[in-house]
Design a protein around this motif. Structure first.
Motif, PDB file in Angstrom:
ATOM      1  N   VAL A  86       0.834  -1.206   0.000  1.00 62.32           N
ATOM      2  CA  VAL A  86       0.000   0.000   0.000  1.00 62.32           C
ATOM      3  C   VAL A  86       0.871   1.260   0.000  1.00 62.32           C
ATOM      4  O   VAL A  86       0.653   2.197  -0.778  1.00 62.32           O
ATOM      5  CB  VAL A  86      -0.947  -0.006   1.218  1.00 62.32           C
ATOM      6  CG1 VAL A  86      -1.661   1.345   1.352  1.00 62.32           C
ATOM      7  CG2 VAL A  86      -1.971  -1.130   1.087  1.00 62.32           C
ATOM      8  N   CYS A  87       1.889   1.291   0.868  1.00 61.87           N
ATOM      9  CA  CYS A  87       2.736   2.484   0.984  1.00 61.87           C
ATOM     10  C   CYS A  87       3.551   2.729  -0.283  1.00 61.87           C
ATOM     11  O   CYS A  87       3.779   3.881  -0.675  1.00 61.87           O
ATOM     12  CB  CYS A  87       3.668   2.337   2.183  1.00 61.87           C
ATOM     13  SG  CYS A  87       2.825   2.317   3.781  1.00 61.87           S
ATOM     14  N   THR A  88       4.000   1.659  -0.937  1.00 64.28           N
ATOM     15  CA  THR A  88       4.789   1.820  -2.161  1.00 64.28           C
ATOM     16  C   THR A  88       3.920   2.334  -3.301  1.00 64.28           C
ATOM     17  O   THR A  88       4.328   3.221  -4.057  1.00 64.28           O
ATOM     18  CB  THR A  88       5.444   0.487  -2.545  1.00 64.28           C
ATOM     19  OG1 THR A  88       6.211  -0.002  -1.430  1.00 64.28           O
ATOM     20  CG2 THR A  88       6.370   0.653  -3.739  1.00 64.28           C
ATOM     21  N   LEU A  89       2.718   1.787  -3.420  1.00 66.63           N
ATOM     22  CA  LEU A  89       1.795   2.274  -4.449  1.00 66.63           C
ATOM     23  C   LEU A  89       1.435   3.735  -4.208  1.00 66.63           C
ATOM     24  O   LEU A  89       1.275   4.519  -5.155  1.00 66.63           O
ATOM     25  CB  LEU A  89       0.539   1.411  -4.471  1.00 66.63           C
ATOM     26  CG  LEU A  89       0.693   0.014  -5.099  1.00 66.63           C
ATOM     27  CD1 LEU A  89      -0.544  -0.825  -4.824  1.00 66.63           C
ATOM     28  CD2 LEU A  89       0.925   0.139  -6.606  1.00 66.63           C
ATOM     29  N   ALA A  90       1.321   4.121  -2.948  1.00 62.66           N
ATOM     30  CA  ALA A  90       0.967   5.506  -2.628  1.00 62.66           C
ATOM     31  C   ALA A  90       2.043   6.483  -3.096  1.00 62.66           C
ATOM     32  O   ALA A  90       1.737   7.616  -3.482  1.00 62.66           O
ATOM     33  CB  ALA A  90       0.736   5.655  -1.129  1.00 62.66           C
ATOM     34  N   MET A  91       3.304   6.061  -3.084  1.00 64.37           N
ATOM     35  CA  MET A  91       4.378   6.944  -3.541  1.00 64.37           C
ATOM     36  C   MET A  91       4.286   7.212  -5.040  1.00 64.37           C
ATOM     37  O   MET A  91       4.833   8.203  -5.535  1.00 64.37           O
ATOM     38  CB  MET A  91       5.733   6.331  -3.204  1.00 64.37           C
ATOM     39  CG  MET A  91       6.088   6.348  -1.730  1.00 64.37           C
ATOM     40  SD  MET A  91       6.277   8.017  -1.047  1.00 64.37           S
ATOM     41  CE  MET A  91       7.756   8.577  -1.910  1.00 64.37           C
TER      42      MET A  91
END
Length: 392
Positions: A86-91
Motif C-alpha cells: 500500500v505504501c509503495t503504491l501511494a508513492m
C-alpha cells in the motif's frame, strides 16, 4: 501441530526470500536507487534525507511495537507485507514532501514487521526441519529485492522516465508477494512465549550485548546504503555508472548470504558476523580514499556483500540465545539496528563539511564497526554446532 500442517523447508525458504525481498528490498531500500530520479524532478538532497529519516524512524517504531505486542511471527509478516504494498503504491501518486514523509514513515513501520515476522517464521520452520543452514536462501531475499528495485530504477534513469511509474511497478510487485505468501504465513512453527511482566523480561540477558553490536551494524552501514547512489551521481555524471551502483549492491547482498551459509555451520554465527563487520568497515572507508568509479563499485560490493551476512548471522545468534521468545528477540535486535541507522543521517549532518561531506562521518562509522567486531570476538562463547542439512 500435525506433520500435515507443517510448512516444508523449501517452501519456508521460498516464502521467506520473497517476503524479505518485498519488505526490505522494496519497503526499506527502494527509495535509495529512486532518490537520483526524484532529485532530477526537483527533490533536494536535504528533503531526500528527511524522507530517508522518516523511513528509519518508522522502522524503529515498528520494531518497538513488535517488542511490546509480541505478535505471532506469521501475523506480523502478513500485516507488514500488505502495508508495504500500500505504501509503495501511494508513492506513485507523486505526493508532496509532507505526505511522502508520512508514507515513508508507514513503510518503515511495515518493513520492521516484515523483517521480525518473516525472520522468526522462516527460521522457526527451518529449525523444525533440521535445516537452519538454509537461512542463507531466506536472507538472500533482501539482496534480490534491492537488485530488482535498483535495476528498475536504473532502467528508468536510462530511459529518462519519472520516478512515479517505478514506484507503481514496485508496488504491484509487493502486492503480488503479499498475495503469494499470505496462506503459508498463516502457519507458525511455534507460538510466541507469553511475557506478562514486560517486554524486557522476554529478552535474555545474554542477548543484550548482541543487541548493542547489532545497533553498531545499523549505524555503520547506513551511510553507503542511503547515499552511495546519490554520491555516485554527484561524482560521476553518467547514468550508466551511478545507476549501476545499487544493483551491484543488491546482487552482492543476495550472493553473500548463500556463500556465507556454509561458513555459519563451520565457524559459528558470531565469528562470521565479526568478519563481516571488518570487511564492511573497509567498504565504508573506500569512498573516502577515492571517488573513482572502481572505488564506488568496490564499496558497494564490500558493504552490500556483508550487511546481510551480518544481519543473518546476528539474528541467528540472537535466536540461539533467546529461543524462548524468538519474535521479541528479533524485535529487540531490529530496534537496535533501527536506532543505529536513524542516528547515521544525523551524524552526517553534524560532521559533514562542505568540501568533503562524507570523510568524517565515514571514519566514525568505520570506527564503530571495528569496535563492534572486537566486542564480538572478545565476548565469544562456545556455540552449539548448527545441525547440518538433513539428507532426507
Amino acid at each position: 501441530m500435525d506433520d500435515k500442517d507443517a510448512v516444508p523447508a523449501r517452501r519456508a525458504s521460498a516464502v521467506g526470500l520473497l517476503g524479505l525481498a518485498s519488505g526490505m528490498g522494496i519497503g526499506r531500500f527502494a527509495f535509495t536507487p529512486l532518490l537520483p530520479l526524484m532529485q532530477a524532478e526537483g527533490l533536494s538532497l536535504a528533503a531526500g534525507s528527511q524522507l530517508a529519516a522518516a523511513n528509519y524512524l518508522g522502522y524503529l517504531g515498528g520494531a518497538l511495537a513488535c517488542m511490546a505486542l509480541n505478535p505471532r511471527a506469521g501475523a506480523a509478516a502478513r500485516a507488514g507485507l500488505l502495508g508495504v504494498a500500500v505504501c509503495t503504491l501511494a508513492m506513485a501518486a507523486s505526493p508532496g514532501v509532507v505526505v511522502a514523509w508520512l508514507w515513508r514513515f508507514a513503510a518503515g513501520v511495515c518493513s520492521a514487521f516484515v523483517l521480525v515476522g518473516v525472520s522468526a517464521w522462516a527460521m522457526g520452520w527451518l529449525a523444525k526441519a533440521g535445516r537452519p543452514g538454509a537461512a542463507g536462501g531466506v536472507f538472500a531475499g533482501v539482496g534480490v529485492g534491492m537488485a530488482v528495485a535498483g535495476g528498475m530504477a536504473w532502467m528508468s534513469g536510462l530511459l529518462a522516465w519519472p520516478a512515479a511509474p517505478t514506484w507503481a511497478g514496485l508496488g504491484l510487485l509487493a502486492a503480488a508477494v503479499a498475495a503469494v505468501a499470505w496462506r503459508p504465513l498463516g502457519k507458525d512453527a511455534a507460538l510466541p512465549a507469553p511475557s506478562p511482566q514486560g517486554a524486557a523480561d522476554g529478552v535474555p540477558r545474554a542477548v543484550w550485548p548482541l543487541v548493542a553490536c547489532y545497533g553498531a551494524l545499523g549505524f555503520g552501514y547506513i551511510l553507503p546504503a542511503t547515499f552511495l547512489p546519490a554520491l555516485a551521481r554527484l561524482w560521476v555524471d553518467d547514468a550508466r555508472v551511478f545507476g549501476a551502483v545499487w544493483p551491484v549492491f543488491g546482487v552482492a547482498a543476495a550472493l553473500s548470504t548463500l556463500v556465507a551459509a556454509p561458513l555459519l555451520v563451520r565457524h559459528g554465527a558470531r565469528m562470521v558476523w565479526a568478519a563481516a563487520m571488518g570487511v564492511m568497515a573497509v567498504g565504508v572507508l573506500l569512498p573516502v580514499v577515492s571517488t573513482q568509479p572502481l572505488a564506488l563499485v568496490l564499496s558497494a560490493v564490500c558493504v552490500g556483500g556483508t550487511f546481510m551476512v551480518a544481519t543473518m548471522a546476528g539474528l541467528q545468534e540472537a535466536r540461539r540465545l533467546g529461543s524462548a521468545a524468538p519474535t521479541r528477540v528479533m524485535a529487540a535486535m531490529t530496534a537496535a539496528f533501527a536506532t543505529g541507522q536513524w542516528l547515521g543521517p544525523l551524524t552526517v549532518g553534524a560532521l559533514a563539511r562542505a568540501d568533503d561531506p562524507i570523510a568524517r562521518p565515514s571514519l566514525l562509522a568505520a570506527t564503530v564497526l571495528l569496535m563492534a567486531m572486537v566486542a564480538l570476538l572478545w565476548r565469544r562463547r562456545p556455540e552449539v554446532p548448527m545441525p547440518r542439512k538433513d539428507p532426507a
